[in-house]
Design a protein around this motif. Structure first.
Motif, short mmCIF file in Angstrom:
data_model
loop_
_atom_site.label_atom_id
_atom_site.label_comp_id
_atom_site.label_asym_id
_atom_site.label_seq_id
_atom_site.Cartn_x
_atom_site.Cartn_y
_atom_site.Cartn_z
N VAL A 236 0.86 -1.19 0.00
CA VAL A 236 0.00 0.00 0.00
C VAL A 236 0.89 1.23 0.00
CG1 VAL A 236 -1.78 1.30 1.24
CG2 VAL A 236 -1.84 -1.21 1.22
N LEU A 237 0.60 2.18 -0.91
CA LEU A 237 1.36 3.41 -1.02
C LEU A 237 0.41 4.59 -1.00
CD1 LEU A 237 2.43 1.24 -3.49
CD2 LEU A 237 4.42 2.72 -3.23
N GLN A 238 0.70 5.58 -0.18
CA GLN A 238 -0.11 6.80 -0.10
C GLN A 238 0.75 8.00 -0.45
OE1 GLN A 238 -1.54 7.92 3.79
NE2 GLN A 238 -3.24 9.11 2.96
N VAL A 239 0.30 8.78 -1.43
CA VAL A 239 1.04 9.98 -1.87
C VAL A 239 0.69 11.13 -0.92
CG1 VAL A 239 1.44 11.60 -3.75
CG2 VAL A 239 0.99 9.19 -4.25
N THR A 240 1.66 11.58 -0.15
CA THR A 240 1.41 12.65 0.82
C THR A 240 1.88 14.01 0.36
OG1 THR A 240 3.50 12.15 1.96
CG2 THR A 240 1.52 11.03 2.74
N SER A 241 2.80 14.06 -0.62
CA SER A 241 3.29 15.34 -1.13
C SER A 241 3.73 15.17 -2.56
CB SER A 241 4.45 15.84 -0.27
OG SER A 241 5.03 17.01 -0.83
N LEU A 242 3.44 16.17 -3.38
CA LEU A 242 3.80 16.12 -4.80
C LEU A 242 4.73 17.27 -5.16
CD1 LEU A 242 0.39 15.27 -6.49
CD2 LEU A 242 2.42 13.83 -6.46
N PRO A 243 5.68 17.03 -6.06
CA PRO A 243 6.53 18.11 -6.54
C PRO A 243 5.81 18.92 -7.60
CG PRO A 243 7.13 16.10 -7.65
CD PRO A 243 6.02 15.74 -6.67
N GLU A 244 6.44 20.00 -8.04
CA GLU A 244 5.90 20.76 -9.15
C GLU A 244 5.92 19.88 -10.39
OE1 GLU A 244 6.70 25.04 -11.45
OE2 GLU A 244 7.98 24.37 -9.80
N GLY A 245 4.95 20.13 -11.29
CA GLY A 245 4.84 19.31 -12.49
C GLY A 245 6.15 19.19 -13.25
N ASP A 246 6.47 18.02 -13.71
CA ASP A 246 7.71 17.75 -14.42
C ASP A 246 7.45 17.72 -15.91
OD1 ASP A 246 9.71 15.67 -15.65
OD2 ASP A 246 10.63 16.37 -13.78
N LEU A 247 8.25 18.47 -16.66
CA LEU A 247 8.07 18.55 -18.11
C LEU A 247 8.22 17.19 -18.77
CD1 LEU A 247 7.72 20.03 -20.77
CD2 LEU A 247 10.13 20.68 -20.65
N ARG A 248 9.19 16.41 -18.33
CA ARG A 248 9.40 15.10 -18.95
C ARG A 248 8.18 14.21 -18.80
NH1 ARG A 248 14.68 13.74 -15.68
NH2 ARG A 248 13.15 14.37 -14.12
N ASP A 249 7.55 14.26 -17.62
CA ASP A 249 6.38 13.42 -17.40
C ASP A 249 5.20 13.89 -18.25
OD1 ASP A 249 7.75 11.86 -15.61
OD2 ASP A 249 7.11 13.00 -13.87
N ALA A 250 5.04 15.22 -18.37
CA ALA A 250 3.96 15.73 -19.21
C ALA A 250 4.16 15.32 -20.66
CB ALA A 250 3.90 17.26 -19.10
N LEU A 251 5.40 15.41 -21.15
CA LEU A 251 5.69 15.00 -22.52
C LEU A 251 5.44 13.51 -22.69
CD1 LEU A 251 9.00 16.98 -23.20
CD2 LEU A 251 6.70 17.55 -23.97
N SER A 252 5.85 12.73 -21.71
CA SER A 252 5.68 11.28 -21.79
C SER A 252 4.21 10.91 -21.84
CB SER A 252 6.35 10.62 -20.59
OG SER A 252 6.14 9.23 -20.61
N GLU A 253 3.39 11.57 -21.02
CA GLU A 253 1.97 11.24 -20.98
C GLU A 253 1.27 11.58 -22.29
OE1 GLU A 253 -2.07 12.38 -18.47
OE2 GLU A 253 -0.39 13.76 -18.52
N LEU A 254 1.43 12.83 -22.76
CA LEU A 254 0.68 13.27 -23.93
C LEU A 254 1.21 12.68 -25.23
CD1 LEU A 254 -0.17 16.98 -23.08
CD2 LEU A 254 -1.62 14.97 -22.94
N ARG A 255 2.52 12.39 -25.28
CA ARG A 255 3.07 11.78 -26.50
C ARG A 255 2.45 10.41 -26.77
NH1 ARG A 255 9.39 13.08 -25.25
NH2 ARG A 255 9.58 15.05 -26.37
N SER A 256 2.02 9.74 -25.70
CA SER A 256 1.52 8.37 -25.86
C SER A 256 0.05 8.32 -26.26
CB SER A 256 1.71 7.61 -24.54
OG SER A 256 0.86 8.15 -23.53
N LEU A 257 -0.66 9.45 -26.22
CA LEU A 257 -2.09 9.45 -26.49
C LEU A 257 -2.36 9.75 -27.97
CD1 LEU A 257 -3.32 11.46 -23.38
CD2 LEU A 257 -3.55 9.01 -23.76
N PRO A 258 -3.38 9.13 -28.55
CA PRO A 258 -3.72 9.42 -29.95
C PRO A 258 -4.48 10.74 -30.06
CG PRO A 258 -5.27 7.84 -29.03
CD PRO A 258 -4.23 8.07 -27.96
N ALA A 259 -4.25 11.46 -31.15
CA ALA A 259 -5.01 12.68 -31.39
C ALA A 259 -6.43 12.30 -31.83
CB ALA A 259 -4.33 13.53 -32.46
N PRO A 260 -7.44 13.02 -31.37
CA PRO A 260 -8.81 12.69 -31.78
C PRO A 260 -9.05 13.10 -33.23
CG PRO A 260 -8.82 14.69 -30.47
CD PRO A 260 -7.40 14.16 -30.44
#
Length: 573
Positions: A236-260
């Motif tokens: 079990v893992l609980q996220v208690t604190s988050l860093p500022e948004g990371d550009l690499r993660d944003a790029l990784s997420e949206l690059r993998s999605l198909p355009a509508p």
């Protein structure tokens, strides 16, 4: 604020003579926490003999060790895939080398938390769940079991590590939110408990009435009490604190999605009803959509289908979405995170009103008090961008929205740059001179990078244009390389313009960057002080500085004329 995760794990043999499950996790310090993230994994040996335990332990230990040895430049999914394929080959080889380990195999489910994103890698029938405290407390199953779907074969695996020479790994990803609770569980736990029981336990973690460690123990013990005949393991893992948004993660997420595909009014996308096409360009589409759950209108921006497979355009779009999410202030439309996103797009708040350019085209006349009021708000917005180390690079009336509430909002961060763009070297290297020629600062035509001073220049041109419908140095066409002399004083077009405001505008659009306002705050102060503390009029630029070539040509022509006169005088005598 760094990523902080509270964790707990538990594993019981139960009624079995030996425990063939294996669990593990790594919670690194910086810089590995930012570059690779936290990883947790659970495996369930499926051979029914000594090989099952060995397969599950090796799969988890190998993944936790080798994942951190992969290059930081690899995508998370790439790292997980390559490590698991190598582990699969090793497990297969052991089964052929050692007779007692023949048929050894293991399921495996792994979870990586990095920045504000989670990533899953999954083979078999161990599971990963997510409980999100969004007011509904709905339990989401993030993995799909790889088992036969026939009733009499529900526990017969179709995929496992070591089962086949080729390994097919399921990958998933999504955004992490504060107080998210993740569960990795073997089938000994989830098969014996209902989703209601699992959800209730994880809710107690979310409400801080149960620690992750106690929750994992509770789930394993409850499964045995419910009659589980298998080993029981849980993380079990609980996220208690988050860093500022990371550009690499944003790029990784949206690059993998198909355009509508191109949408029409009346169509739905991820639960949002398209009401109107707001804007179409060669690269992007803007739709006005209706969120029936929250009863609000939103703007949906996505890539044009013709650019859907362009890697650079996808990166640039993901970069824009990431920047838009960082600028949280009243001067910008605010990004809305959808509950589920299956396509490449981002959502932002919709505001009634129109751009300054459309208002000008509709015939609206901006008075001096209007320009002072709206100009002050625009300069404040520019300052908010610069404090976040963002240079807009395309400030113009088309990208400034005047709402019916009287608020100024800056639109379109499509060509904006930030100090963090170095996180994606390909993206930062691909940015050339961008923007609208008539609003580009003179130094940009000489190849200089866009800076805060170039945004200040574009802001000055925008206010100048609102008042005069002219440009201080004349209109500049694309691919033209203009020469800049002295700006035309705006009072030439608007005789009613007070001299103090004229001097403010001329300083903002000065040809040399060092002669402009140093910061947006200095620009704002000059507008607020107004006639009380007026700026001095700028000095006319000497010809030797503004156009030295013309000056020396004039001197040469004069010298030739003078020599001809002298020659004529000598001949006549």
């Amino acid at each position: 604020m760094p990523l902080i995760v509270s964790t707990g794990h538990h594993s019981l043999a139960g009624v079995r003579p030996r425990n063939e499950d294996f669990v593990g996790m790594v919670t690194p310090n910086e810089p590995e926490l930012s570059s690779k993230g936290l990883i947790a994994a659970i495996a369930d040996g499926v051979s029914g003999n000594e090989g099952g335990r060995e397969a599950s332990e090796y799969a988890v230990r190998g993944l936790l060790t080798d994942y951190y040895a992969t290059p930081d430049t690899w995508e998370i999914t790439t790292s997980l895939e390559k490590v698991l394929v190598a582990i699969n080959s090793w497990v297969q080889q052991q089964g052929t080398v050692r007779r007692e380990l023949a048929g050894m195999a293991s399921t495996l489910t792994a979870l990586v938390l990095r920045g504000r994103m989670y990533y899953t890698a999954h083979v078999g029938d161990t599971r990963c769940y997510l409980l999100r405290d969004d007011g509904f407390g709905k339990l989401q199953k993030l993995t799909q079991d790889h088992v036969w779907d026939r009733p009499e074969m529900q526990h017969v695996l179709t995929r496992a590590i070591g089962m086949d020479t080729r390994l097919a790994v399921d990958h998933g990803m999504g955004e992490v939110r504060q107080n998210d609770v993740f569960l990795l569980a073997s089938d000994g736990v989830w098969a014996a408990l209902s989703e209601y029981d699992i959800c209730d336990t994880l809710k107690q973690v979310s409400q801080h009435s149960l620690t992750p460690e106690l929750a994992s123990q509770t789930l394993c013990q409850a499964a045995l009490a419910a009659g589980s005949q298998d080993n029981c393991s849980a993380i079990v893992l609980q996220v208690t604190s988050l860093p500022e948004g990371d550009l690499r993660d944003a790029l990784s997420e949206l690059r993998s999605l198909p355009a509508p595909p191109k949408l029409k009014p009346g169509q739905m996308i991820d639960g949002y009803l398209v009401e109107e096409i707001l804007h179409t360009s060669m690269t992007t589409l803007l739709y006005l959509v209706n969120d029936s759950v929250q009863h609000r209108k939103l703007v949906l921006k996505t890539l044009h289908p013709d650019r859907a497979n362009d890697a650079h355009e996808r990166s640039a779009f993901a970069h824009e979405a990431w920047l838009a999410k960082r600028v949280v202030a009243r001067f910008f439309p605010q990004v809305i995170t959808p509950e589920q996103r299956n396509f490449l797009y981002y959502l932002s708040t919709w505001h009634a009103g129109d751009s300054l350019q459309n208002r000008l085209l509709a015939g609206q006349h901006f008075t001096v008090p209007d320009v002072i009021t709206y100009g002050s708000k625009l300069v404040r917005a520019i300052g908010a961008l610069h404090r976040r180390s963002i240079v807009h690079r395309d400030i113009k009336p088309d990208n400034v929205h005047l709402g019916e509430d009287g608020e100024i909002r800056i639109l379109d961060l499509g060509v904006a740059q930030s100090g963090l763009d170095a996180q994606d070297q390909n993206l930062s290297a691909s940015f050339n001179m961008a923007g609208t020629p008539s609003f580009l600062a003179p130094e940009q035509f000489q190849g200089a990078k866009a800076t805060a001073q170039s945004d200040i220049y574009a802001t000055g041109v925008t206010l100048y244009y609102l008042l005069t419908r002219h440009y201080p140095y004349g209109e500049i066409e694309p691919f033209q390389r203009p020469k800049f002399g002295d700006a035309v004083v705006p009072s030439r077009y608007r005789p009613d313009l007070p001299i103090w405001l004229e001097n403010v505008l001329l300083k903002a659009v000065a040809r040399e960057p060092q002669e402009r306002f140093e910061t947006a705050e200095e620009f704002l102060l000059a507008l607020e002080r107004g006639a009380a503390r007026p700026l001095p009029a700028p000095n006319a630029t000497p010809l030797v500085n503004s156009d030295p070539a013309t000056l020396w040509r004039a001197i040469a022509v004069g010298a030739i004329v003078l020599n001809l006169l002298l020659l004529y005088v000598l001949i006549v005598r």
